[in-house]
Design a protein around this motif. Sequence first.
Motif, PDB file in Angstrom:
ATOM      1  N   GLU A   1      -4.315   0.136  -7.166  1.00 32.68           N
ATOM      2  CA  GLU A   1      -3.105  -0.607  -6.420  1.00 32.68           C
ATOM      3  C   GLU A   1      -3.198  -0.182  -4.962  1.00 32.68           C
ATOM      4  O   GLU A   1      -2.932  -1.443  -4.025  1.00 32.68           O
ATOM      5  CB  GLU A   1      -1.744  -0.350  -6.768  1.00 32.68           C
ATOM      6  N   VAL A   2      -3.438   0.699  -4.516  1.00 28.43           N
ATOM      7  CA  VAL A   2      -3.634   0.988  -2.987  1.00 28.43           C
ATOM      8  C   VAL A   2      -4.634   0.348  -2.359  1.00 28.43           C
ATOM      9  O   VAL A   2      -4.802  -0.540  -1.299  1.00 28.43           O
ATOM     10  CB  VAL A   2      -3.919   2.451  -2.671  1.00 28.43           C
ATOM     11  N   VAL A   3      -5.741   0.151  -3.108  1.00 24.03           N
ATOM     12  CA  VAL A   3      -6.912  -0.678  -2.824  1.00 24.03           C
ATOM     13  C   VAL A   3      -6.628  -1.903  -2.665  1.00 24.03           C
ATOM     14  O   VAL A   3      -6.957  -2.805  -1.792  1.00 24.03           O
ATOM     15  CB  VAL A   3      -8.192  -0.151  -3.399  1.00 24.03           C
ATOM     16  N   ARG A   4      -6.001  -2.419  -3.649  1.00 22.33           N
ATOM     17  CA  ARG A   4      -5.857  -3.830  -3.579  1.00 22.33           C
ATOM     18  C   ARG A   4      -4.737  -4.267  -2.896  1.00 22.33           C
ATOM     19  O   ARG A   4      -4.732  -5.502  -2.381  1.00 22.33           O
ATOM     20  CB  ARG A   4      -5.003  -4.162  -5.246  1.00 22.33           C
ATOM     21  N   ALA A   5      -3.983  -3.293  -2.267  1.00 21.52           N
ATOM     22  CA  ALA A   5      -3.022  -4.052  -1.134  1.00 21.52           C
ATOM     23  C   ALA A   5      -3.855  -4.191   0.029  1.00 21.52           C
ATOM     24  O   ALA A   5      -3.166  -4.847   0.958  1.00 21.52           O
ATOM     25  CB  ALA A   5      -2.058  -2.771  -0.978  1.00 21.52           C
ATOM     26  N   GLY A   6      -4.903  -4.060   0.234  1.00 25.58           N
ATOM     27  CA  GLY A   6      -5.685  -4.326   1.514  1.00 25.58           C
ATOM     28  C   GLY A   6      -6.094  -5.536   1.556  1.00 25.58           C
ATOM     29  O   GLY A   6      -6.287  -6.334   2.651  1.00 25.58           O
ATOM     30  N   PHE A   7      -5.778  -6.602   0.503  1.00 27.03           N
ATOM     31  CA  PHE A   7      -5.685  -7.860   0.434  1.00 27.03           C
ATOM     32  C   PHE A   7      -4.511  -8.656   1.106  1.00 27.03           C
ATOM     33  O   PHE A   7      -4.498  -9.736   1.567  1.00 27.03           O
ATOM     34  CB  PHE A   7      -6.216  -8.598  -0.916  1.00 27.03           C
ATOM     35  N   TYR A   8      -3.516  -7.985   1.041  1.00 28.66           N
ATOM     36  CA  TYR A   8      -2.059  -8.405   1.344  1.00 28.66           C
ATOM     37  C   TYR A   8      -1.581  -8.068   2.890  1.00 28.66           C
ATOM     38  O   TYR A   8      -1.977  -6.851   3.127  1.00 28.66           O
ATOM     39  CB  TYR A   8      -1.208  -7.978   0.357  1.00 28.66           C
ATOM     40  N   PRO A   9      -0.627  -8.808   3.142  1.00 30.28           N
ATOM     41  CA  PRO A   9      -0.078  -8.522   4.606  1.00 30.28           C
ATOM     42  C   PRO A   9       0.901  -7.502   4.486  1.00 30.28           C
ATOM     43  O   PRO A   9       1.615  -7.347   3.390  1.00 30.28           O
ATOM     44  CB  PRO A   9       0.523  -9.847   5.245  1.00 30.28           C
ATOM     45  N   HIS A  10       1.254  -6.767   5.458  1.00 25.79           N
ATOM     46  CA  HIS A  10       2.328  -5.731   5.493  1.00 25.79           C
ATOM     47  C   HIS A  10       3.182  -6.077   6.812  1.00 25.79           C
ATOM     48  O   HIS A  10       2.720  -6.500   7.956  1.00 25.79           O
ATOM     49  CB  HIS A  10       1.954  -4.575   5.588  1.00 25.79           C
ATOM     50  N   VAL A  11       4.523  -5.845   6.614  1.00 26.33           N
ATOM     51  CA  VAL A  11       5.495  -6.397   7.435  1.00 26.33           C
ATOM     52  C   VAL A  11       6.378  -5.061   8.043  1.00 26.33           C
ATOM     53  O   VAL A  11       6.650  -4.100   6.961  1.00 26.33           O
ATOM     54  CB  VAL A  11       6.621  -7.351   7.049  1.00 26.33           C
ATOM     55  N   ASP A  12       6.498  -4.839   9.431  1.00 24.08           N
ATOM     56  CA  ASP A  12       7.046  -3.815   9.781  1.00 24.08           C
ATOM     57  C   ASP A  12       8.187  -4.075  10.864  1.00 24.08           C
ATOM     58  O   ASP A  12       7.997  -5.094  11.544  1.00 24.08           O
ATOM     59  CB  ASP A  12       6.107  -2.719  10.365  1.00 24.08           C
TER      60      ASP A  12
ATOM     61  N   GLU B   1       0.819  -1.187   0.070  1.00 28.06           N
ATOM     62  CA  GLU B   1       0.088   0.014   0.042  1.00 28.06           C
ATOM     63  C   GLU B   1       0.873   1.293  -0.035  1.00 28.06           C
ATOM     64  O   GLU B   1       0.513   2.196  -0.645  1.00 28.06           O
ATOM     65  CB  GLU B   1      -0.970  -0.035   1.209  1.00 28.06           C
ATOM     66  N   GLY B   2       2.002   1.186   0.811  1.00 27.34           N
ATOM     67  CA  GLY B   2       2.683   2.143   0.850  1.00 27.34           C
ATOM     68  C   GLY B   2       3.565   2.762  -0.424  1.00 27.34           C
ATOM     69  O   GLY B   2       3.597   3.881  -0.919  1.00 27.34           O
ATOM     70  N   LEU B   3       4.056   1.630  -0.947  1.00 30.13           N
ATOM     71  CA  LEU B   3       4.634   1.666  -2.193  1.00 30.13           C
ATOM     72  C   LEU B   3       3.605   2.250  -3.476  1.00 30.13           C
ATOM     73  O   LEU B   3       4.054   3.153  -4.297  1.00 30.13           O
ATOM     74  CB  LEU B   3       5.095   0.221  -3.019  1.00 30.13           C
ATOM     75  N   ALA B   4       2.446   1.669  -3.333  1.00 28.53           N
ATOM     76  CA  ALA B   4       1.381   2.221  -4.383  1.00 28.53           C
ATOM     77  C   ALA B   4       1.188   3.887  -4.223  1.00 28.53           C
ATOM     78  O   ALA B   4       0.997   4.411  -4.999  1.00 28.53           O
ATOM     79  CB  ALA B   4       0.253   1.468  -4.376  1.00 28.53           C
ATOM     80  N   ARG B   5       0.931   4.148  -2.849  1.00 27.51           N
ATOM     81  CA  ARG B   5       0.698   5.618  -2.477  1.00 27.51           C
ATOM     82  C   ARG B   5       1.900   6.418  -2.697  1.00 27.51           C
ATOM     83  O   ARG B   5       1.733   7.595  -3.270  1.00 27.51           O
ATOM     84  CB  ARG B   5       0.471   5.531  -1.145  1.00 27.51           C
ATOM     85  N   TYR B   6       3.243   5.912  -2.709  1.00 31.89           N
ATOM     86  CA  TYR B   6       4.423   6.740  -3.314  1.00 31.89           C
ATOM     87  C   TYR B   6       4.192   7.012  -4.613  1.00 31.89           C
ATOM     88  O   TYR B   6       4.504   8.220  -5.451  1.00 31.89           O
ATOM     89  CB  TYR B   6       5.620   6.059  -2.953  1.00 31.89           C
ATOM     90  N   ARG B   7       4.025   5.859  -5.686  1.00 27.47           N
ATOM     91  CA  ARG B   7       3.604   6.071  -6.872  1.00 27.47           C
ATOM     92  C   ARG B   7       2.712   6.984  -7.254  1.00 27.47           C
ATOM     93  O   ARG B   7       2.855   7.671  -8.257  1.00 27.47           O
ATOM     94  CB  ARG B   7       3.538   4.650  -7.746  1.00 27.47           C
ATOM     95  N   TYR B   8       1.579   6.711  -6.573  1.00 25.82           N
ATOM     96  CA  TYR B   8       0.581   7.878  -6.863  1.00 25.82           C
ATOM     97  C   TYR B   8       0.837   9.281  -6.671  1.00 25.82           C
ATOM     98  O   TYR B   8       0.219  10.016  -7.435  1.00 25.82           O
ATOM     99  CB  TYR B   8      -0.709   7.490  -5.752  1.00 25.82           C
ATOM    100  N   GLY B   9       1.622   9.425  -5.560  1.00 24.61           N
ATOM    101  CA  GLY B   9       1.968  10.905  -5.212  1.00 24.61           C
ATOM    102  C   GLY B   9       3.015  11.187  -6.295  1.00 24.61           C
ATOM    103  O   GLY B   9       2.850  12.566  -6.710  1.00 24.61           O
ATOM    104  N   LYS B  10       3.851  10.636  -6.938  1.00 23.25           N
ATOM    105  CA  LYS B  10       4.730  11.035  -8.178  1.00 23.25           C
ATOM    106  C   LYS B  10       3.846  11.390  -9.357  1.00 23.25           C
ATOM    107  O   LYS B  10       4.159  12.222  -9.866  1.00 23.25           O
ATOM    108  CB  LYS B  10       5.538   9.609  -8.465  1.00 23.25           C
ATOM    109  N   ALA B  11       2.853  10.333  -9.791  1.00 23.12           N
ATOM    110  CA  ALA B  11       2.155  10.649 -10.687  1.00 23.12           C
ATOM    111  C   ALA B  11       1.206  11.939 -10.627  1.00 23.12           C
ATOM    112  O   ALA B  11       0.913  12.645 -11.648  1.00 23.12           O
ATOM    113  CB  ALA B  11       1.190   9.500 -11.026  1.00 23.12           C
ATOM    114  N   THR B  12       0.800  12.135  -9.358  1.00 21.84           N
ATOM    115  CA  THR B  12      -0.131  13.363  -9.292  1.00 21.84           C
ATOM    116  C   THR B  12       0.649  14.507  -9.442  1.00 21.84           C
ATOM    117  O   THR B  12       0.271  15.423 -10.013  1.00 21.84           O
ATOM    118  CB  THR B  12      -0.846  13.238  -7.758  1.00 21.84           C
TER     119      THR B  12
END
Length: 486
Positions: free
Chosen positions: A295-306, A131-142
Amino acid sequence: MRARNHAARAGGSLPAPAPTRLRRVCLATSIAVLIGMTAPAHAIGLADAYDAALSADPVYAGALKEKEAGDANIGIGRSYLLPNLSANYSNYRDATGTTFFGSPEGDTSTNQSYRAYSEGITLRQPIINLEGLARYRYGKATALASDATFADHSEELLVRVLAAYTDTVFALDQLAFASAQKKALDEQLASNEAMFSNGEGTRTDILETRSKQALAQADVADAQDNVDNTSHVLETLTGLPATLNVDDLDRLSDNYQPKMISPASYEQWRDIALDNNAELDAERHSVEASHQQLEVVRAGFYPHVDLVGSLGKSQSNSVDTIDQRYLTKSIGVEITIPLYSGGMVSASSAQARANYERMQFELQDKTNKVLLDVRKQYNLCVSSLARIDALQSAVASATLLITATHKSVQAGMRTNLDVLTAEQQLYEAKRDLAHARYQYLLADLQLKHAAGVLRAQDLYEEAQWFLPTNQTVSTAKTSATSLHLP
């Protein structure tokens, strides 16, 4: 001649009632005279108008702020991939009452009052976060879309400045033409009346000339209103006091000769537009941003690790730890696995996909509109060149026609009406020639804007054809000479 250094710097109302117009003209004349007494006249060139618009136009200023807001999306998107550091602190006073049951002495109670506090700091670094990766790419495109939109607004400002400037200058030309024609008709009427008094003319000649004179007077009034309206548009755009010194605007040189656009074929302009048009570029980045939103929304299906690390200190933070102090250090990996959210992720994914596909259709629609605009401006440039050549010949022919008609009238072969018709023909030919020249200048910039290759230098190059009124033959003088005025 004014020295300019622009290369280093940097898109109808009803006529006013006669009394209102008269008051406005008198007020403007009075102010202009007052200013002329206190300050030297300063001509306003096309490049000056553009430089002023860069700081005065609210549309351009708003576009600049929109770009600044859009650029911030890069930092917002990057923040989802960078560490998150937080701290906490609490300090409070507790009062606790405790009762012990079943002791040999019976139930006993104790009351305690103590200070409790806790403080700590936590560091969280995403390791796997789709989700964070998709949000970063979204910010660049915007942000890229905002930059492209600002580029389009910058090019549009060049077109709007040229349109406002040439509209005002053309309105001045129309006023000069109309005034010159009225003066010619005044002279013609005086001549007809003198001839009639001497028994050489006819009352019909007087009536014909008087009718034309009344129409010419109406044309002058309309032209004055048009000057007032167009100058206010220029004033609003640039912040320059166009209503006070509108006569000081630079005029298009009589020696101006348009050149054929380059490249010469529409197909080449089409290809350039597909690669460089700022609107299309912004729309493409918006499509990419819409894809990353999916892709941000789709990331809601996947786990994330911190990766999580923390340092904390506490004292008496529970009943069991009264008067006890702890120092805790921890570091480790935290995995979050989404299981079920009531169907929100699935519904949001469907919504985001629909928006993504809608943006693709909008891109296609925008592409079609841009290419239509390119074709329109290209055809206008080509047709304007041919129209200018034809109108130059028409002006020359109309000028010769007036001379020939006057001679024919003296020989008794033509009438007064023929003279008036010839003068009207010359007036219309000069007006149409001026309009065709301004139309070509504007079409040239609009074609480059549609192709995405318009730059400030293009406007500065066109500005070289505009000269102060004391360096070029004035339109009014030229018209008066052509109409055989003293």
